[in-house]
Each structure stands twice: as structure tokens, then as C-alpha cells.
Design a protein around this motif. Structure first.
Motif, PDB file in Angstrom:
ATOM      1  N   GLU A  99       0.829  -1.207   0.000  1.00  0.00           N
ATOM      2  CA  GLU A  99       0.000   0.000   0.000  1.00  0.00           C
ATOM      3  C   GLU A  99       0.865   1.259   0.000  1.00  0.00           C
ATOM      4  N   GLN A 100       1.950   1.246   0.749  1.00  0.00           N
ATOM      5  CA  GLN A 100       2.828   2.414   0.777  1.00  0.00           C
ATOM      6  C   GLN A 100       3.490   2.643  -0.584  1.00  0.00           C
ATOM      7  N   LEU A 101       3.891   1.545  -1.233  1.00  0.00           N
ATOM      8  CA  LEU A 101       4.511   1.698  -2.551  1.00  0.00           C
ATOM      9  C   LEU A 101       3.521   2.248  -3.574  1.00  0.00           C
ATOM     10  N   GLU A 102       2.288   1.793  -3.507  1.00  0.00           N
ATOM     11  CA  GLU A 102       1.287   2.298  -4.443  1.00  0.00           C
ATOM     12  C   GLU A 102       1.020   3.782  -4.228  1.00  0.00           C
ATOM     13  N   SER A 103       0.974   4.212  -2.981  1.00  0.00           N
ATOM     14  CA  SER A 103       0.767   5.640  -2.713  1.00  0.00           C
ATOM     15  C   SER A 103       1.954   6.472  -3.172  1.00  0.00           C
ATOM     16  N   ILE A 104       3.165   5.946  -2.989  1.00  0.00           N
ATOM     17  CA  ILE A 104       4.358   6.666  -3.452  1.00  0.00           C
ATOM     18  C   ILE A 104       4.373   6.739  -4.977  1.00  0.00           C
ATOM     19  N   ALA A 105       3.960   5.651  -5.625  1.00  0.00           N
ATOM     20  CA  ALA A 105       3.919   5.646  -7.087  1.00  0.00           C
ATOM     21  C   ALA A 105       2.901   6.653  -7.619  1.00  0.00           C
ATOM     22  N   LYS A 106       1.738   6.727  -6.997  1.00  0.00           N
ATOM     23  CA  LYS A 106       0.718   7.695  -7.433  1.00  0.00           C
ATOM     24  C   LYS A 106       1.200   9.123  -7.206  1.00  0.00           C
ATOM     25  N   ALA A 107       1.925   9.333  -6.121  1.00  0.00           N
ATOM     26  CA  ALA A 107       2.440  10.679  -5.851  1.00  0.00           C
ATOM     27  C   ALA A 107       3.460  11.119  -6.893  1.00  0.00           C
ATOM     28  N   ASN A 108       4.124  10.159  -7.506  1.00  0.00           N
ATOM     29  CA  ASN A 108       5.116  10.464  -8.539  1.00  0.00           C
ATOM     30  C   ASN A 108       4.560  10.306  -9.957  1.00  0.00           C
ATOM     31  N   ALA A 129      11.916   8.527  -2.590  1.00  0.00           N
ATOM     32  CA  ALA A 129      10.762   8.543  -1.687  1.00  0.00           C
ATOM     33  C   ALA A 129      10.615   7.203  -0.966  1.00  0.00           C
ATOM     34  N   CYS A 130      10.881   6.111  -1.661  1.00  0.00           N
ATOM     35  CA  CYS A 130      10.817   4.782  -1.027  1.00  0.00           C
ATOM     36  C   CYS A 130      11.891   4.633   0.047  1.00  0.00           C
ATOM     37  N   SER A 131      13.088   5.145  -0.233  1.00  0.00           N
ATOM     38  CA  SER A 131      14.177   5.057   0.747  1.00  0.00           C
ATOM     39  C   SER A 131      13.842   5.848   2.004  1.00  0.00           C
ATOM     40  N   GLU A 132      13.223   6.994   1.837  1.00  0.00           N
ATOM     41  CA  GLU A 132      12.852   7.803   3.005  1.00  0.00           C
ATOM     42  C   GLU A 132      11.705   7.177   3.783  1.00  0.00           C
ATOM     43  N   ALA A 133      10.782   6.519   3.080  1.00  0.00           N
ATOM     44  CA  ALA A 133       9.619   5.935   3.755  1.00  0.00           C
ATOM     45  C   ALA A 133       9.967   4.657   4.503  1.00  0.00           C
ATOM     46  N   PHE A 134      10.828   3.822   3.919  1.00  0.00           N
ATOM     47  CA  PHE A 134      11.134   2.516   4.520  1.00  0.00           C
ATOM     48  C   PHE A 134      12.456   2.500   5.279  1.00  0.00           C
ATOM     49  N   GLY A 135      13.272   3.547   5.116  1.00  0.00           N
ATOM     50  CA  GLY A 135      14.581   3.534   5.757  1.00  0.00           C
ATOM     51  C   GLY A 135      15.492   2.469   5.196  1.00  0.00           C
ATOM     52  N   HIS A 136      15.308   2.130   3.940  1.00  0.00           N
ATOM     53  CA  HIS A 136      16.068   1.050   3.292  1.00  0.00           C
ATOM     54  C   HIS A 136      16.248   1.428   1.824  1.00  0.00           C
ATOM     55  N   SER A 137      17.496   1.560   1.396  1.00  0.00           N
ATOM     56  CA  SER A 137      17.786   2.029   0.044  1.00  0.00           C
ATOM     57  C   SER A 137      18.187   0.871  -0.857  1.00  0.00           C
ATOM     58  N   VAL A 138      17.939   1.057  -2.143  1.00  0.00           N
ATOM     59  CA  VAL A 138      18.353   0.060  -3.136  1.00  0.00           C
ATOM     60  C   VAL A 138      19.849   0.225  -3.369  1.00  0.00           C
TER      61      VAL A 138
END
Length: 227
Positions: A99-108, A129-138
Motif C-alpha cells: 500500500e505504501q509503494l502504491e501511494s508513493i507511485a501515485k504521488a510520482n 521517496a521509497c528510501s525515506e519511507a522505509f529507511g532502506h535504500s536500493v
């Protein structure tokens, strides 16, 4: 008379040798290295061959599509299983990661989860945005594999455990006939007082050389009478 006889015998011998040479030269022997006749290839059905090659191409395309779908899953699984060998932080995905990824995708401005990013700027903004939301970077080694939101979902759904396999066994339910001793057993005369602080190997020292384990285990240097 003797000369006539000699000439007749010599001529007869020459005739006999000549006839024998003729018979030998007239014989032909079959050679094992004779060139064999090459069989002409049979004429095959052209339509059947074309249909067979088309079927093989379709099968290869299907396998390629299947591999493309599982490409990033294998990369994420490899990163998860080798997490304890890398300088990475442990990560446990939240329950609502999708759900968080879908909201981040819609925001972008991303509506298709399986669609490739429109450009590097959109990809950077989404992953930041994903790195900031989950505290985990690719990591950089996997960055080129993240092409869609679906790939990012697979990455953020994969937990990363940085514990050693021996430490991870502590929380596992082992079979009844299996016992693993987690901590090392070391003798020290101040703590092992069952036999008056005496060891079965009185001249053997238990020296701890590692900086990490010096804080966990106490070393003991045995006294030697000689030398």
C-alpha cells in the motif's frame, strides 16, 4: 654346346621372371583408405522445417519472458541470503509495504506497476521517496535491475537478515535429536571450581586472540614448571 645350353637356360629364366612380374602387376588390391561415396542428402519438407523452427522460436521467447519475470526475484533472494556477508543494515518489511509503494507511485505520477519508468528523473524521485519511507535504500549493485514499480515491490518485500547462520539458529525450532551448543566452553580456574580450579590439562592455556571475543570469553594462561 655348353654355351648354347647356358644361353637357353638364362633366356628361359628371364621369360619366367617376366611372366611372374606381369601377373603380379596385373593384380589389384583393395585399399582400406578408398574414398567412400558420399550419399546425397534427402530432400526434406520445407514447410515442416519452417513450422518446427517457428515452434522453437516461440518456445525460446516464452522462456525469455518467464526468465524476465523471475529476474529480479532471484537478485533479491540472493541479496537476502548473503546479507550477513555484506555491510548492509538489517531490514524487515512492514505489513503494508504494498500500500505504501502504491501511494508513493501515485504521488510520482506512476499508474502502471508493470510499466517501465519514463526516465531517470522519475525513477530517482520514486526510489528516493521509497528510501525515506522505509529507511532502506536500493544498493548500487541492484539499481540497474529495478525497472518498474513491481521490481521495487519485490525488493522491499524481501527481508534482510544480517545475523550469522549460527546466531539465527537460536530462534529456530530444531529436531529433538539435534542439539547445537551456541557458546564455547572454556576453562578458567576462577569460575570452574568443581575440582578446586584444576583442569584435566593443567599445562594447556586457553588464550583468546580475537578483539571481539576477548570481551565475551576470559582467557587463561596455564603455569608451566618447565621450561
Amino acid at each position: 654346346m655348353a654355351g648354347i645350353i647356358r644361353s637357353l637356360t638364362s633366356s628361359s629364366v628371364v621369360n619366367i621372371l617376366g611372366n611372374s612380374l606381369k601377373t603380379v602387376s596385373s593384380r589389384r588390391y583393395a585399399s582400406s583408405n578408398r574414398v567412400k561415396r558420399i550419399k546425397k542428402p534427402e530432400i526434406t519438407d520445407r514447410d515442416a522445417n519452417q513450422a518446427k523452427s517457428a515452434a522453437m522460436r516461440a518456445e525460446n521467447e516464452e522462456q525469455g519472458a518467464l526468465f524476465a519475470g523471475k529476474r529480479f526475484q532471484s537478485v533479491a533472494q540472493s541479496l537476502s541470503s548473503r546479507g550477513y556477508l555484506r555491510a548492509v543494515k538489517p531490514y524487515q518489511p512492514p505489513a503494508n509495504v504494498e500500500e505504501q509503494l502504491e501511494s508513493i507511485a501515485k504521488a510520482n505520477g506512476i499508474t502502471d506497476r508493470k510499466g517501465v519508468f519514463s526516465g531517470s528523473e522519475q525513477k530517482f524521485a520514486f526510489l528516493a521517496a521509497c528510501s525515506e519511507a522505509f529507511g532502506h535504500s536500493v544498493p548500487n549493485s541492484v539499481l540497474h535491475e529495478v525497472l518498474t514499480v513491481e521490481d521495487a515491490l519485490v525488493f522491499y518485500q524481501t527481508p534482510i537478515d544480517t545475523r550469522l547462520p549460527l546466531d539465527a539458529i537460536r530462534n529456530m525450532e530444531l529436531p529433538e535429536n539435534l542439539y547445537i551448543q551456541q557458546d564455547a566452553v572454556r576453562f578458567h580456574p576462577e569460575t570452574d571450581t568443581m575440582f578446586g580450579g584444576k583442569s584435566a590439562f593443567p599445562k594447556s592455556s586457553t588464550i583468546v586472540t580475537g578483539i571481539k571475543y576477548k570481551q565475551k570469553y576470559r582467557g587463561h594462561e596455564a603455569k608451566k614448571s618447565w621450561p
